[in-house]
Design a protein around this motif. Structure first.
Motif, short mmCIF file in Angstrom:
data_model
loop_
_atom_site.label_atom_id
_atom_site.label_comp_id
_atom_site.label_asym_id
_atom_site.label_seq_id
_atom_site.Cartn_x
_atom_site.Cartn_y
_atom_site.Cartn_z
N ARG A 29 101.46 57.73 50.71
CA ARG A 29 101.58 57.32 52.11
C ARG A 29 99.84 56.82 52.02
N ASN A 30 98.95 57.83 51.16
CA ASN A 30 97.86 57.07 51.23
C ASN A 30 97.45 56.01 50.58
N CYS A 31 98.15 55.12 49.58
CA CYS A 31 98.17 54.41 49.44
C CYS A 31 98.77 53.16 49.67
N ASN A 32 99.80 53.43 50.65
CA ASN A 32 99.81 52.43 51.65
C ASN A 32 99.40 52.33 53.03
N ARG A 33 98.50 53.51 52.98
CA ARG A 33 97.78 53.28 54.41
C ARG A 33 95.96 53.13 53.97
N PHE A 34 95.64 52.77 52.77
CA PHE A 34 94.97 52.13 51.94
C PHE A 34 95.16 50.63 52.20
#
Length: 534
Positions: free
Chosen positions: A105-110
């Motif tokens: 999820r953090n990769c998607n947000r980044f």
């Protein structure tokens, strides 16, 4: 463990060579200063744009390998559920899945956020912490209680290598994250092996540390390769940008040159009419005054003035004609009126026209013509202008008592050549390109009393080039000058074979068969013209 990007880089400025251009040296120095400034403002020692690109590759790699990591976690949990306590294995599996979900999820947000240096620095720290948590969570399940058998230790060693290898490959673009994900697992398992106090476990512990060093070196090499690829791509993009900018500048310069050429053509066309109209009056009236048609002048000096006016007008008219001819040639608007031309006759006629001028200066002109030369296919006016320009230049720069040779003959390839050689002052070798350029004059021409516009040789060379020939100028100071003009073999007109009695054109025509009445009426029927409506 520090990577190559974390260590300060020493920028070596090569010594400037005399052959290096100032513009290239300034551009290289500016690039080195910009790179050094970017490294100082970056958290990883690379350019800020590279920091974001490395993080982007890290996030994309994590996304693409999310299924592989999930299968590894599920397989490990299932294995330890059979081998150990099922409840503990299930809790560990749920926890790893949650951590993995948070990372994805953090990769998607980044990847969805806009790029900025502050955001890049914040996400870098967040990814390192998440990988550290990911590596720490692998530690409990991989720790084997002391006293386990060799099979269990080997299985744990194999599983540890699998986890470390996968983490290294996923975090290769971010070496610090790769170390955070692998160092806790490796050192925990190595310490666990060392606590067993057996030779086999000592060997396994050392192998574990050696494997961590190998994978750390591998992560560093992968990071260096990725960084080199990014630098090459950035240089390629910069080169493309410079090429596009240079193309835009060249296009703009071409447009300006075309506009200037059109303006020049319009100016010359307008000025040719505006100048020739008063020049005709000047030449006509000065000719009348010089010839004293309406009676002698009261003051004899006026007759000399009239002659000077007429000569100056003729010179100005010739200069205008030369400029117009050169402008038409350069613009590609000069059209050759080609016909059969005898090169020998043209050279002889030009010799006859300029013979009086040469005789007045005491110059002897020799003719060396080969007999039986066939005609060539070309523009007689252009060929005559070439011969007049070359011969008049030789007469102009040959001192009194000098000699000029006019030669016409065959070339080795079957073409024809014209040679004009004199015993004049000559031209320096470095000035030959100057005199062949438009309005170019050598030092001897500038010192001469008979200065011209510097258009004779360029016009002659351009006219010969339009005929597909060659123009060669050879000269030495205080020895003389020779100009050799050649026409290609395809312009030489070969004589046709004589007609014989066996030729088809001399054979009597076969009698035509008798025509029917319908065909006879059709032959004599008038042809209707579609354009006249008849």
């Amino acid at each position: 463990m520090s990577t190559s990007a974390d260590r300060p880089e020493v920028v070596q400025i090569p010594a400037e060579t005399p052959a290096a251009s100032p513009a290239r040296t300034r551009r290289a120095a500016a690039q080195r200063v910009r790179e050094a400034r970017d490294r100082l403002t970056s958290t990883s020692g690379t350019r800020p744009a590279f920091d974001h690109e490395l993080l982007r590759q890290y996030a994309q790699t994590r996304q693409s390998a999310s299924l592989v990591v999930l299968l590894l976690v599920l397989g490990t949990g299932l294995l330890f559920a059979i081998w150990m306590q099922p409840m503990a294995a299930a809790m560990w599996t749920c926890g790893m899945i949650c951590i993995h979900t948070v990372i994805i999820r953090n990769c998607n947000r980044f990847l969805a956020e806009p790029q900025s240096p502050q955001a890049t620095r914040r996400w870098r720290h967040r990814f390192v912490l998440l990988d550290l948590l990911y590596g720490v969570c692998w530690t409990p399940v991989l720790l084997n209680p002391p006293g386990a058998d060799m099979v269990s230790n080997t299985l744990l060693m194999f599983l540890m290598l699998l986890v470390v290898a996968l983490s290294t490959m996923l975090s290769a673009s971010l070496p610090i994250a790769a170390l955070a994900a692998t160092v806790p697992v490796t050192f925990a398992i190595a310490i666990n092996f060392m606590l067993t106090n057996t030779l086999d476990t000592y060997v396994l512990g050392l192998l574990t540390l050696a494997a961590e060093g190998y994978f750390a070196l591998l992560a560093r090499r992968l990071h260096s390769t990725t960084l080199a690829t990014l630098e090459a791509r950035a240089e390629k993009d910069a080169l493309f940008g410079e090429l596009e900018q240079a193309k835009a500048i060249s296009d703009e310069a071409r447009y300006r040159a075309e506009a200037a050429n059109v303006a020049k053509s319009r100016f010359l066309a307008q000025m040719s009419h505006e100048l020739r109209t008063p020049l005709n009056a000047i030449l006509g009236f000065s000719e009348v005054m010089k010839s004293e048609i309406f009676g002698p002048h009261a003051v004899p000096v006026y007759k000399d003035y009239s002659a000077d006016i007429h000569n100056s007008g003729v010179h100005l008219l010739n200069l205008i004609n030369e400029i117009l001819d050169l402008s038409r040639i350069e613009a590609g608007r000069y059209e050759l009126n080609e016909e059969a031309v005898s090169l020998v006759n043209v050279v002889a006629d030009c010799h006859h026209l300029l013979k009086l001028r040469a005789s007045s200066r005491g110059i002897t002109i020799h003719e060396v013509f080969e007999q039986g030369m066939p005609r060539i296919w070309g523009d007689e006016r252009a060929v005559r202008q070439v011969v007049l320009n070359l011969l008049s230049n030789s007469i102009k720069f040959t001192p009194q008592g000098g000699e000029i040779w006019l030669k016409v003959g065959w070339t080795a390839s079957g073409g024809q050549y014209l040679s004009v050689k004199d015993t004049g002052s000559g031209i320096a070798e470095e000035e030959i390109p100057v005199v062949l350029a438009s309005f170019g004059q050598g030092s001897n021409s500038i010192k001469s009393a008979e200065q011209g516009a510097g258009l004779g040789l360029p016009i002659a060379k351009s006219l010969i080039d339009m005929h597909g020939g060659t123009f060669t100028l050879k000269s030495k100071l205080r020895i003389g000058t020779e100009v050799i003009v050649t026409f290609p073999p395809e312009r030489v007109m070969a004589a046709l074979a004589p007609l014989t009695e066996d030729s088809p054109s001399l054979q009597p025509a076969a009698p035509e068969p008798p025509l029917s009445d319908d065909k006879r009426r059709a032959r004599h029927k008038p042809i209707m013209s579609a354009g006249t409506g008849l």
